[in-house]
Design a protein around this motif. Sequence first.
Motif, PDB file in Angstrom:
ATOM      1  N   PHE A   1       0.689  -1.272   0.060  1.00 61.75           N
ATOM      2  CA  PHE A   1       0.114  -0.043  -0.034  1.00 61.75           C
ATOM      3  C   PHE A   1       0.987   1.176  -0.002  1.00 61.75           C
ATOM      4  O   PHE A   1       1.847   1.403   0.832  1.00 61.75           O
ATOM      5  CB  PHE A   1      -0.767   0.105   1.322  1.00 61.75           C
ATOM      6  CG  PHE A   1      -1.913   1.110   1.207  1.00 61.75           C
ATOM      7  CD1 PHE A   1      -3.156   0.864   0.503  1.00 61.75           C
ATOM      8  CD2 PHE A   1      -1.723   2.316   1.855  1.00 61.75           C
ATOM      9  CE1 PHE A   1      -4.206   1.930   0.609  1.00 61.75           C
ATOM     10  CE2 PHE A   1      -2.747   3.208   1.865  1.00 61.75           C
ATOM     11  CZ  PHE A   1      -3.815   3.134   1.306  1.00 61.75           C
ATOM     12  N   ARG A   2       0.462   2.238  -1.059  1.00 62.51           N
ATOM     13  CA  ARG A   2       1.404   3.328  -1.046  1.00 62.51           C
ATOM     14  C   ARG A   2       0.526   4.467  -0.614  1.00 62.51           C
ATOM     15  O   ARG A   2      -0.383   4.972  -1.208  1.00 62.51           O
ATOM     16  CB  ARG A   2       1.677   3.722  -2.569  1.00 62.51           C
ATOM     17  CG  ARG A   2       2.675   2.545  -2.963  1.00 62.51           C
ATOM     18  CD  ARG A   2       3.217   2.924  -4.191  1.00 62.51           C
ATOM     19  NE  ARG A   2       4.104   1.833  -4.951  1.00 62.51           N
ATOM     20  CZ  ARG A   2       5.243   1.512  -4.319  1.00 62.51           C
ATOM     21  NH1 ARG A   2       5.721   2.356  -3.508  1.00 62.51           N
ATOM     22  NH2 ARG A   2       5.920   0.503  -5.106  1.00 62.51           N
ATOM     23  N   PRO A   3       0.598   5.210   0.537  1.00 65.08           N
ATOM     24  CA  PRO A   3      -0.237   6.303   1.189  1.00 65.08           C
ATOM     25  C   PRO A   3      -0.051   7.534   0.211  1.00 65.08           C
ATOM     26  O   PRO A   3       1.131   7.789  -0.414  1.00 65.08           O
ATOM     27  CB  PRO A   3       0.385   6.812   2.491  1.00 65.08           C
ATOM     28  CG  PRO A   3       1.393   5.295   2.998  1.00 65.08           C
ATOM     29  CD  PRO A   3       1.831   4.642   1.484  1.00 65.08           C
ATOM     30  N   ALA A   4      -0.858   8.079   0.203  1.00 65.36           N
ATOM     31  CA  ALA A   4      -1.012   9.445  -0.678  1.00 65.36           C
ATOM     32  C   ALA A   4      -0.501  10.656  -0.292  1.00 65.36           C
ATOM     33  O   ALA A   4      -0.164  11.483  -1.080  1.00 65.36           O
ATOM     34  CB  ALA A   4      -2.699   9.728  -0.951  1.00 65.36           C
ATOM     35  N   ASN A   5       0.186  10.576   1.002  1.00 63.31           N
ATOM     36  CA  ASN A   5       0.850  11.479   1.586  1.00 63.31           C
ATOM     37  C   ASN A   5       2.350  11.483   1.378  1.00 63.31           C
ATOM     38  O   ASN A   5       3.103  12.321   1.928  1.00 63.31           O
ATOM     39  CB  ASN A   5       0.540  11.809   3.038  1.00 63.31           C
ATOM     40  CG  ASN A   5       0.672  10.369   3.748  1.00 63.31           C
ATOM     41  OD1 ASN A   5       1.354   9.702   3.372  1.00 63.31           O
ATOM     42  ND2 ASN A   5       0.416  10.575   5.105  1.00 63.31           N
ATOM     43  N   GLY A   6       2.823  10.252   0.593  1.00 57.45           N
ATOM     44  CA  GLY A   6       4.128  10.318   0.269  1.00 57.45           C
ATOM     45  C   GLY A   6       5.052   9.375   1.353  1.00 57.45           C
ATOM     46  O   GLY A   6       6.101   9.354   1.110  1.00 57.45           O
ATOM     47  N   GLU A   7       4.347   8.918   2.263  1.00 56.51           N
ATOM     48  CA  GLU A   7       4.880   8.026   3.179  1.00 56.51           C
ATOM     49  C   GLU A   7       5.647   6.821   2.674  1.00 56.51           C
ATOM     50  O   GLU A   7       5.097   6.508   1.636  1.00 56.51           O
ATOM     51  CB  GLU A   7       4.044   7.787   4.569  1.00 56.51           C
ATOM     52  CG  GLU A   7       3.836   9.377   5.239  1.00 56.51           C
ATOM     53  CD  GLU A   7       2.995   9.094   6.579  1.00 56.51           C
ATOM     54  OE1 GLU A   7       3.017   9.885   7.322  1.00 56.51           O
ATOM     55  OE2 GLU A   7       2.330   7.766   6.683  1.00 56.51           O
ATOM     56  N   SER A   8       6.265   6.220   3.503  1.00 58.61           N
ATOM     57  CA  SER A   8       6.982   4.838   3.051  1.00 58.61           C
ATOM     58  C   SER A   8       5.753   3.842   2.798  1.00 58.61           C
ATOM     59  O   SER A   8       4.899   3.928   3.415  1.00 58.61           O
ATOM     60  CB  SER A   8       7.855   4.391   3.978  1.00 58.61           C
ATOM     61  OG  SER A   8       9.000   5.174   4.227  1.00 58.61           O
ATOM     62  N   ALA A   9       5.775   2.966   1.675  1.00 57.83           N
ATOM     63  CA  ALA A   9       4.793   1.798   1.665  1.00 57.83           C
ATOM     64  C   ALA A   9       4.941   1.039   2.673  1.00 57.83           C
ATOM     65  O   ALA A   9       5.992   0.706   3.206  1.00 57.83           O
ATOM     66  CB  ALA A   9       5.127   1.369   0.279  1.00 57.83           C
ATOM     67  N   PHE A  10       3.861   0.377   2.809  1.00 62.22           N
ATOM     68  CA  PHE A  10       3.941  -0.926   3.615  1.00 62.22           C
ATOM     69  C   PHE A  10       2.975  -2.130   3.600  1.00 62.22           C
ATOM     70  O   PHE A  10       2.223  -1.725   2.565  1.00 62.22           O
ATOM     71  CB  PHE A  10       3.331  -0.271   5.208  1.00 62.22           C
ATOM     72  CG  PHE A  10       2.086   0.337   5.150  1.00 62.22           C
ATOM     73  CD1 PHE A  10       0.817  -0.173   5.162  1.00 62.22           C
ATOM     74  CD2 PHE A  10       1.950   1.817   5.089  1.00 62.22           C
ATOM     75  CE1 PHE A  10      -0.325   0.610   5.223  1.00 62.22           C
ATOM     76  CE2 PHE A  10       0.926   2.702   5.124  1.00 62.22           C
ATOM     77  CZ  PHE A  10      -0.294   1.889   5.162  1.00 62.22           C
ATOM     78  N   LEU A  11       3.125  -3.100   4.062  1.00 60.43           N
ATOM     79  CA  LEU A  11       2.251  -4.195   3.831  1.00 60.43           C
ATOM     80  C   LEU A  11       0.989  -4.224   4.366  1.00 60.43           C
ATOM     81  O   LEU A  11       0.667  -3.747   5.618  1.00 60.43           O
ATOM     82  CB  LEU A  11       2.981  -5.517   3.977  1.00 60.43           C
ATOM     83  CG  LEU A  11       3.937  -5.988   3.044  1.00 60.43           C
ATOM     84  CD1 LEU A  11       4.483  -7.512   3.398  1.00 60.43           C
ATOM     85  CD2 LEU A  11       3.138  -6.396   1.760  1.00 60.43           C
ATOM     86  N   VAL A  12      -0.131  -4.626   3.604  1.00 59.32           N
ATOM     87  CA  VAL A  12      -1.417  -4.528   4.246  1.00 59.32           C
ATOM     88  C   VAL A  12      -2.020  -6.259   4.266  1.00 59.32           C
ATOM     89  O   VAL A  12      -1.895  -6.646   3.224  1.00 59.32           O
ATOM     90  CB  VAL A  12      -2.552  -3.803   3.565  1.00 59.32           C
ATOM     91  CG1 VAL A  12      -3.890  -3.773   4.249  1.00 59.32           C
ATOM     92  CG2 VAL A  12      -2.087  -2.364   3.551  1.00 59.32           C
ATOM     93  N   ASN A  13      -2.282  -6.619   5.328  1.00 55.22           N
ATOM     94  CA  ASN A  13      -3.147  -7.951   5.388  1.00 55.22           C
ATOM     95  C   ASN A  13      -4.464  -7.769   4.815  1.00 55.22           C
ATOM     96  O   ASN A  13      -5.322  -7.079   5.976  1.00 55.22           O
ATOM     97  CB  ASN A  13      -3.135  -8.790   6.859  1.00 55.22           C
ATOM     98  CG  ASN A  13      -3.599 -10.157   6.718  1.00 55.22           C
ATOM     99  OD1 ASN A  13      -4.134 -10.426   5.754  1.00 55.22           O
ATOM    100  ND2 ASN A  13      -2.857 -10.771   7.532  1.00 55.22           N
ATOM    101  N   ARG A  14      -4.940  -8.167   3.637  1.00 53.26           N
ATOM    102  CA  ARG A  14      -6.200  -7.905   3.448  1.00 53.26           C
ATOM    103  C   ARG A  14      -7.185  -8.637   3.719  1.00 53.26           C
ATOM    104  O   ARG A  14      -8.581  -8.398   3.897  1.00 53.26           O
ATOM    105  CB  ARG A  14      -6.193  -7.636   1.850  1.00 53.26           C
ATOM    106  CG  ARG A  14      -5.287  -6.756   1.195  1.00 53.26           C
ATOM    107  CD  ARG A  14      -5.258  -6.915  -0.213  1.00 53.26           C
ATOM    108  NE  ARG A  14      -6.825  -6.526  -0.818  1.00 53.26           N
ATOM    109  CZ  ARG A  14      -7.236  -6.931  -1.818  1.00 53.26           C
ATOM    110  NH1 ARG A  14      -6.658  -8.088  -2.566  1.00 53.26           N
ATOM    111  NH2 ARG A  14      -8.487  -6.894  -2.479  1.00 53.26           N
ATOM    112  N   GLY A  15      -6.684  -9.807   4.332  1.00 56.20           N
ATOM    113  CA  GLY A  15      -7.811 -10.637   5.019  1.00 56.20           C
ATOM    114  C   GLY A  15      -7.589 -12.432   4.677  1.00 56.20           C
ATOM    115  O   GLY A  15      -6.451 -12.501   4.193  1.00 56.20           O
ATOM    116  N   TRP A  16      -8.463 -12.958   5.024  1.00 56.61           N
ATOM    117  CA  TRP A  16      -8.015 -14.596   5.086  1.00 56.61           C
ATOM    118  C   TRP A  16      -9.153 -15.001   3.664  1.00 56.61           C
ATOM    119  O   TRP A  16     -10.237 -14.586   3.691  1.00 56.61           O
ATOM    120  CB  TRP A  16      -8.544 -15.103   6.287  1.00 56.61           C
ATOM    121  CG  TRP A  16      -8.182 -16.704   6.185  1.00 56.61           C
ATOM    122  CD1 TRP A  16      -7.383 -17.443   6.449  1.00 56.61           C
ATOM    123  CD2 TRP A  16      -9.603 -17.740   6.000  1.00 56.61           C
ATOM    124  NE1 TRP A  16      -7.475 -18.656   6.408  1.00 56.61           N
ATOM    125  CE2 TRP A  16      -8.862 -19.062   6.074  1.00 56.61           C
ATOM    126  CE3 TRP A  16     -10.780 -17.405   5.592  1.00 56.61           C
ATOM    127  CZ2 TRP A  16      -9.693 -20.102   5.886  1.00 56.61           C
ATOM    128  CZ3 TRP A  16     -11.494 -18.580   5.290  1.00 56.61           C
ATOM    129  CH2 TRP A  16     -10.843 -20.045   5.480  1.00 56.61           C
TER     130      TRP A  16
END
Length: 258
Positions: free
Chosen positions: A122-137
């Motif tokens: 996931f890439r935040p719109a505010n320009g912060e570092s990207a991070f992983l998102v656990n979208r679910g099972w």
Amino acid sequence: MTKMRTNETPHDHAHSVVASLRPRGRVFAPKVWFTLLALAIAVGTALLSRWQFARADEKTALQTQLEALQKAPPLASVSKLNLPAQRYVQVQIAGSYDAAKTILHDNQIQAGKAGLHAYALFRPANGESAFLVNRGWLALPTDRRLIAAPAIPAAKLVLQGRVNVPAARTKRLAENADTAMLVQTIDLAELGARFGEPLAPFIVEQTTATDGDSALVRSWTPPNLKITTHRMYAGQWLCFSALSITLWLVLSFRKPKP
């Protein structure tokens, strides 16, 4: 109530009470080595009990902190996230997924069923570092050759979830080797090298279906801090301490040598 004899002092009366509790034909003669052993056990187990009570108090304070984080307004930025103090804090961040960087975490159990966790960058719109998102099972198909990642929305969205830290590396199953999409552990450093960019030192567990995929199960249980277990262990150690003293008293009454 038994009255003391006129010529009997309080000290004599106390001595007579102790003598009445003494086993018949035995004298109180504790051995030095046995006394030292009982003392060591009593003190050691008492210290262990104190430590378990302290751990219970620490986790009670942590539980209060976690409940406060759950009730606090969600964060719109994670650039100054303080871990582990803000673990499980709620976030609400605008941005978009990188559809080219998605993985599936194998061997995940949900309600007794085997499945996978779907992750995406996931890439935040505010320009912060990207991070992983656990979208679910999602459930594991009968034929593992049919495993496929759920669709990734291309449009911008507002991600809602809670911050967490991936579990420590677990044992890998030889029959389920890692592939470009399927992994057995979430190693952020390793995945950052694979994606060609550093990842934030946390993940976000998505809590709402803002990406339009309602097939994913998002049931994130609160952490079990096992406060009751610590108190139970503390009580057991305290019982051992009392038992060692009791045994020392009982076994120190011995028959006198002829």
